[in-house]
Enzyme design. Sequence first.
Site, short mmCIF file in Angstrom:
data_model
loop_
_atom_site.label_atom_id
_atom_site.label_comp_id
_atom_site.label_asym_id
_atom_site.label_seq_id
_atom_site.Cartn_x
_atom_site.Cartn_y
_atom_site.Cartn_z
N ASP A 283 0.87 -1.18 0.00
CA ASP A 283 0.00 0.00 0.00
C ASP A 283 0.90 1.22 0.00
OD1 ASP A 283 -2.27 -1.57 0.14
OD2 ASP A 283 -2.35 -1.53 2.32
N ASP A 441 -13.84 -4.46 -1.78
CA ASP A 441 -13.61 -4.10 -0.37
C ASP A 441 -14.92 -4.19 0.41
OD1 ASP A 441 -10.78 -3.25 -0.58
OD2 ASP A 441 -11.60 -1.72 -1.91
#
Length: 586
Positions: A283, A441
């Site tokens: 990330d 998600d």
Amino acid sequence: MEATLFPPLSFLPKQNLIIKPRNLSVRASANGGDNVVTLLDYGAGNVRSVRNAIRKLGYDIKDVQKPEDILNAERLIFPGVGAFAAAMDFLNRNGMAEALCTYIENDRPFLGICLGLQLLFESSEEKGLVKGLGLIPGVIGRFDSSTGFRVPHIGWNALQIRKDAGILDDVCGQHVYFVHSYRAMPSDTNKEWISSTCDYGDNFIASIRRGNVHAVQFHPEKSGVYKFFSSGKVARMGGQILEMNHSDVGLSIVGQFLHSKPYKTASKGKASRLAKRVIACLDVRTNDKGDLVVTKGDQYDVREHTKENEVRNLGKPVELAGEYYKDGADEVTFLNITGFRDFPLGDLPMLQVLRYTSENVFVPLTVGGGIRDFTDGNGRHYTSLEVASEYFRSGADKVSIGSDAVYAAEAYLRTGVKSGKSSLEQISRVYGNQAVVVSIDPRRVYIKNPEDADFKTVKVTNPGPNGEEYAWYQCTVNGGREGRPIGAYELAKAVEELGAGEILLNCIDCDGQGKGFDIDLIQLVSDAVTIPVIASSGAGAVEHFSEVCKKTNASAALAAGIFHRKEIPIHSVKEHMLKEGIEVRM
């Protein structure tokens, strides 16, 4: 180059040729030489890794600009990426199809990669029946997903080597990287071309070889680790001294083609079938000082719980990617979690991360974050296809789409019509669905009865806070900050129909908890689709990787924090999986 083991190609029957050369001559390049490789790059997809592999092996590159460049090449590599029809249209329009046929018929040194193999056949069914170069009998057809095999065929698989395989002679027992939905099948009419096959539902053609002409369906430039050593057993190639370790299967293939002398890998492997992938995820975002860092969230919160509340900094993206590659990561995924929102193509640091990483990391790279249509401050409109193309050119093999895919799926489910304008549809149409990952998600919504939800529910392994036995998984957008009226099951099925080739399945509830993957969610989604599913969120021990592989149909498992914090090395994960009887690439 190698001695010809088969009759010259000019003696082959020409009734299958779509394009017949007209007295074109082949001569040695006047501005080339033993250290120059001619590259046929028609501008679609990521060929940066092929370029980097060639340069790593000590060779210079001459790009094809006109048909004569093909005819004059000392050695030619064609790394075809994208759709069959678009590639053939380019070759025909620029007169390169005829030159390519002439070059190959004259048994000149040739290496085709992926689409570079498929185009040698008579035709493809990818976009209706499209004629190919017609040099090899056979039609390129799609894998049959009804047999239970995931399509696209993505990942590390084993080869069955036939005799006289040439540059593949020492690859037996090793995994190589495939990513494709269409394949060529062996037949009596093309059997003399086949140098290896691969078993994935069908026993399809993995490579061909005839004389100096080679082509592979897999990606050698994405198939291994490559290291330089200061001592030990070495070989000299292209003017550089280097040693290749046990996983250097991919670059050894390219090296043997370029070097024209036998070159053996250091050890044999035990590959027998498609391996489960272990993926390292980074990330990436800018911290409060403006530096690009790798961070990791706790249920998507990436800030430290301190007075300063600074962004959690776990390292530099290029360096960490290189470490994971050396440790055995099968793929590396970059998720830009703050950039791109206003001006995706202005995020030069992330583009540079891809460029620098691809110079030394020879496994697939995925990038996600903001792959969508947008208009810049000057009113210039950019399509998601233009955005994705820039990332492919910078070194990405796949792009990951999140929020934009949710909106596209909602519109499709609402109207029942594919607009063709969503980022998902645009990119998969040009680059193939194997280049498009959809990142989902979701978060759990506990309910007492399945009838309480309008979406697909599961009976959860662990009851909710009030003893609820069921849950549905609500999808979110904007980094998990906004819930949407669509479930993970419904979204997964919709994006598969819209052109997604793979699903990255996260779980907000499990993110950063280290208690294991959400088996209920992964089982729900992986059973619902025929495309590969990557399990993500929650890994905290090696046992979690074997558990998700044994209990679900996930094709890969992804982790971040445990790798960043050095809690568990990737090779330890693989060693454990191997002991548990799960095939992995070692």
